[in-house]
Design a protein around this motif. Structure first.
Motif, PDB file in Angstrom:
ATOM      1  N   SER A   1       0.867  -1.182   0.000  1.00 24.91           N
ATOM      2  CA  SER A   1       0.000   0.000   0.000  1.00 24.91           C
ATOM      3  C   SER A   1       0.905   1.234   0.000  1.00 24.91           C
ATOM      4  O   SER A   1       1.810   1.332   0.843  1.00 24.91           O
TER       5      SER A   1
ATOM      6  N   ARG B   1      -5.615  -0.107   0.505  1.00 25.02           N
ATOM      7  CA  ARG B   1      -6.644   0.024   1.541  1.00 25.02           C
ATOM      8  C   ARG B   1      -7.588   1.145   1.209  1.00 25.02           C
ATOM      9  O   ARG B   1      -7.174   2.209   0.740  1.00 25.02           O
TER      10      ARG B   1
ATOM     11  N   ARG C   1     -11.355   3.191   2.751  1.00 23.58           N
ATOM     12  CA  ARG C   1     -11.916   3.615   4.027  1.00 23.58           C
ATOM     13  C   ARG C   1     -12.457   2.426   4.785  1.00 23.58           C
ATOM     14  O   ARG C   1     -12.838   1.428   4.195  1.00 23.58           O
TER      15      ARG C   1
ATOM     16  N   LYS D   1     -18.332   5.167  -8.936  1.00 22.29           N
ATOM     17  CA  LYS D   1     -17.096   5.545  -8.246  1.00 22.29           C
ATOM     18  C   LYS D   1     -15.888   5.380  -9.169  1.00 22.29           C
ATOM     19  O   LYS D   1     -15.615   4.293  -9.672  1.00 22.29           O
TER      20      LYS D   1
HETATM   21  C1  BTN Z   1     -11.840   4.997  -0.390  1.00 23.51           C
HETATM   22  O1  BTN Z   1     -12.170   4.095   0.397  1.00 23.51           O
HETATM   23  O2  BTN Z   1     -12.640   5.452  -1.191  1.00 23.51           O
HETATM   24  C2  BTN Z   1     -10.431   5.550  -0.349  1.00 23.51           C
HETATM   25  C3  BTN Z   1      -9.517   4.776  -1.259  1.00 23.51           C
HETATM   26  C4  BTN Z   1      -8.092   5.265  -1.263  1.00 23.51           C
HETATM   27  C5  BTN Z   1      -7.189   4.349  -2.059  1.00 23.51           C
HETATM   28  C6  BTN Z   1      -5.799   4.894  -2.169  1.00 23.51           C
HETATM   29  S1  BTN Z   1      -4.858   4.144  -3.459  1.00 23.51           S
HETATM   30  C7  BTN Z   1      -3.421   4.915  -2.879  1.00 23.51           C
HETATM   31  C8  BTN Z   1      -3.461   4.846  -1.369  1.00 23.51           C
HETATM   32  N1  BTN Z   1      -2.934   3.593  -0.900  1.00 23.51           N
HETATM   33  C9  BTN Z   1      -3.834   2.843  -0.298  1.00 23.51           C
HETATM   34  O3  BTN Z   1      -3.634   1.721   0.189  1.00 23.51           O
HETATM   35  N2  BTN Z   1      -5.018   3.459  -0.309  1.00 23.51           N
HETATM   36  C10 BTN Z   1      -4.930   4.767  -0.931  1.00 23.51           C
END
Ligand code: BTN
Length: 277
Positions: free
Chosen positions: A42, A70, A72, A136
């Motif tokens: 991540s 990841r 939310r 989305k």
């Molecule tokens: C959501 O749940 O809508 C938020 C998503 C965010 C995803 C981004 S991708 C780059 C960064 N690294 C991650 O593991 N998550 C965020």
């Protein structure tokens, strides 16, 4: 940063990263130091590690793919090749309770740049979903690391956008709810070119937040929040609420007018826009 100024990079040698090197132009904070990886767990985890080791404000970790992305509420964020997956370390002098406002601040910049650069009518769905035509296309994830006295030590804000991803990569159960730039435009978007105005807009709104507080950002956020005024279903930790989305307040909380006329404030949850009755 002006063209030609020094930018520090960690490049994985992958062609994706060679392209990304061009993205840090015209900013003096966001992306002035970029760590680019062909593959990451991540980017937000990596950025947090950089933050803990004292990385400077604006340090950005970007990856071509993530296998532990990841979203939310601890959800998995599917991050195949073709997407934009990055996380930036910020060091604002703010209280922990204000850190979530940075997520909304980044969402404004992302939606604005999708509109301006791609001419797609991007909207924000509370708190941080980026939608195109109700589906989305991306999201923003803010995670604060606590300092002392209720202040933040640093915040990592992660941005995920399904830019040129192949939607068949996603489970059929969610395919109807998501989209990509490629799907909407019927062409691919050059990621490095898109990142230039995106980093500039992130910096513009970040500085607006630091200098002017949350109000001016919130007023831009409201203009992009297509769901305001609509009937919604909010799924919160303990309950499901149906009513009209009235506003988002200065704390970033959503105000819903329930069907019995009472107003409820929610700080965390998921929102679904319902068809008008
Ligand atoms: C959501 O749940 O809508 C938020 C998503 C965010 C995803 C981004 S991708 C780059 C960064 N690294 C991650 O593991 N998550 C965020």
């Amino acid at each position: 940063m002006k063209d030609g100024e020094q930018v520090a990079f960690t490049l994985s040698g992958h062609s994706f990263c060679a392209e990304i090197k061009k993205a840090a132009k015209g900013t003096s904070i966001i992306g002035t130091r970029i760590h680019c990886f062909a593959e990451a767990g991540s980017t937000s985890d990596l950025a947090r590690d950089f933050g803990r080791r004292g990385a400077s404000e604006g340090t950005t970790v970007i990856a071509s793919t993530q296998d532990e992305g990841r979203g939310r509420l601890g959800r998995r964020w599917i991050s195949p090749e073709g997407g934009i997956w990055f996380s930036t370390v910020l060091r604002p002098n703010i209280g922990l309770k204000d850190a979530s406002k940075l997520t909304l601040t980044f969402a404004v910049a992302v939606a604005e740049i999708i509109r301006r650069e791609l001419k797609l009518k991007a909207e924000i769905r509370w708190p941080n979903d980026i939608l195109v035509k109700g589906r989305k296309v991306g999201g923003v994830l803010g995670e604060a690391t606590a300092g002392s006295d209720g202040r933040v030590s640093f915040v990592v804000v992660g941005v995920g956008l399904n830019a040129n991803v192949d939607l068949t990569f996603f489970p059929t159960s969610i395919r109807g709810t998501i989209t990509s730039f490629r799907e909407e435009l019927k062409r691919d978007v050059k990621i490095a070119d898109f990142l230039v105005p995106l980093f500039q807009a992130l910096e513009k709104y970040y500085l607006l937040f630091l200098d002017g507080g949350f109000e001016p950002v919130l007023s831009e956020w409201r203009k992009l929040a297509g769901f305001l005024g609509s009937r919604v279903k909010a799924t919160c930790v303990a309950e499901k609420l149906v009513g009209r989305a009235v506003d988002v307040d200065v704390d970033g909380a959503l105000l819903i007018k329930l069907e019995d006329g009472t107003e409820k404030k929610i700080f965390t949850g998921d929102l679904l826009e319902l068809k008008p009755e």
